[in-house]
Design an enzyme around this catalytic site. Structure first.
Site, PDB file in Angstrom:
ATOM      1  N   ASN A   1       0.933  -1.007   0.502  1.00  0.00           N
ATOM      2  CA  ASN A   1       0.053   0.232   0.123  1.00  0.00           C
ATOM      3  C   ASN A   1       0.851   0.691  -0.078  1.00  0.00           C
ATOM      4  OD1 ASN A   1      -2.706  -0.836  -0.446  1.00  0.00           O
ATOM      5  ND2 ASN A   1      -1.375  -2.404   1.503  1.00  0.00           N
ATOM      6  N   THR A   2       1.614   0.681  -0.500  1.00  0.00           N
ATOM      7  CA  THR A   2       3.012   2.283   0.643  1.00  0.00           C
ATOM      8  C   THR A   2       4.175   2.063  -0.436  1.00  0.00           C
ATOM      9  OG1 THR A   2       2.540   2.138   2.756  1.00  0.00           O
ATOM     10  CG2 THR A   2       4.443   3.662   1.627  1.00  0.00           C
TER      11      THR A   2
ATOM     12  N   ASP B   1       1.321 -10.942  -0.206  1.00  0.00           N
ATOM     13  CA  ASP B   1       2.761 -10.961   1.022  1.00  0.00           C
ATOM     14  C   ASP B   1       2.918 -11.988   2.123  1.00  0.00           C
ATOM     15  OD1 ASP B   1       0.683  -9.712   1.997  1.00  0.00           O
ATOM     16  OD2 ASP B   1       1.948  -7.920   2.826  1.00  0.00           O
TER      17      ASP B   1
ATOM     18  N   GLY C   1      -3.208 -12.508   1.736  1.00  0.00           N
ATOM     19  CA  GLY C   1      -2.447 -11.568   1.373  1.00  0.00           C
ATOM     20  C   GLY C   1      -1.406 -12.074   0.626  1.00  0.00           C
TER      21      GLY C   1
END
Length: 258
Positions: free
Chosen positions: A9-10, A109, A107
């Site tokens: 998200n970043t 990740d 997720g």
């Protein structure tokens, strides 16, 4: 060579592997508008500036928790590398037994982290803590069964929320302030961020170990960009900053025939 991309998200965390050798890691912000041309040109440039030929990239593996960027990732890899990226998602081979009604929403990740950790520490109980926009906790049994986990607000996200909602507070450098009581506002914010998170980390470790592994031994693995902040606190057995991109590489290799 294999290009791995972890889309968060970043930021986007990338790596290039030649065999088992990690040749390069890099980061790029994923905030704001990101076009396929911008990303594709960036990938070519970062490879060339580090002495790597983009034409020698043979495969691309991706984990993404930002669905809106997935098409951009796909198009940039197709146009600028001539490769269709492999995406970690439901239905691929992972070696991880994920049960529960929400299994498909774990997720990508976190799945990649688990794949890498199981490869490094086979037949061991594992607790993986990944520090990013959110801190995620994932317990994996020695039988490769996903036992559960938790999601906690990340350190930088906590700081951003604080300064957005408190008019007189400003952004500070995130670090270990060396003590919980400070005479300055800056130091007090830093203490709140660091020790507040450290206390939560210790509590999660204690509770998750007990709930998921009972009295059995387990290995606590720290990873993610912000994980280094807590490395000196000795809450992990090991800190592996590149765990997610290793997991992407292994997943790609496991699914070549799929």
């Amino acid at each position: 060579m294999i290009l791995t991309l972890d889309v968060g998200n970043t930021q986007i965390f990338g790596g290039v592997y030649e065999g088992d050798n990690l040749k390069l890691t890099f980061r790029k912000t994923s905030k704001g508008t990101l076009t396929s041309d911008e990303l594709g040109l960036f990938l070519r440039q970062v490879l060339r500036e580090n002495g790597l030929d983009p034409k020698k990239i043979r495969e691309v593996g991706v984990s993404s928790v930002v669905p809106d960027i997935n098409r951009t990732i796909h198009n940039s890899c197709m146009k600028y590398l001539g490769l269709e990226p492999f995406m970690i998602g439901p239905g691929i081979k992972t070696g991880l037994n994920i049960r529960g009604r929400d299994a498909a929403n774990l997720g990508a990740d976190r799945v990649a982290d688990a794949i890498a950790a199981m490869n490094i520490y086979p037949d061991r109980n594992l607790l993986i803590i990944d520090f990013g926009t959110a801190n995620t906790y994932d317990a994996i049994s020695k039988n490769k069964e996903y036992k559960g986990g938790a999601i906690q607000i990340g350190v930088s996200t906590s700081l951003n929320a604080l300064i957005q909602n408190a008019a007189l507070l400003s952004k500070v450098e995130i670090l270990d302030p060396g003590g919980a009581a400070s005479l300055t506002t800056e130091g007090q914010i830093q203490a709140g961020l660091y020790y507040g998170n450290l206390g939560a980390i210790k509590e999660f470790i204690t509770r998750i170990k007990k709930e998921c592994f009972g009295n059995e031994e387990s290995i606590v693995i720290g990873t993610g960009g912000m994980g280094r902040l807590f490395e000196s606190a000795k809450v992990f057995d090991v800190y592996l900053p590149d765990l997610v991109i290793l997991g992407i590489k292994i997943a790609l290799e496991q699914n070549r025939s799929v």
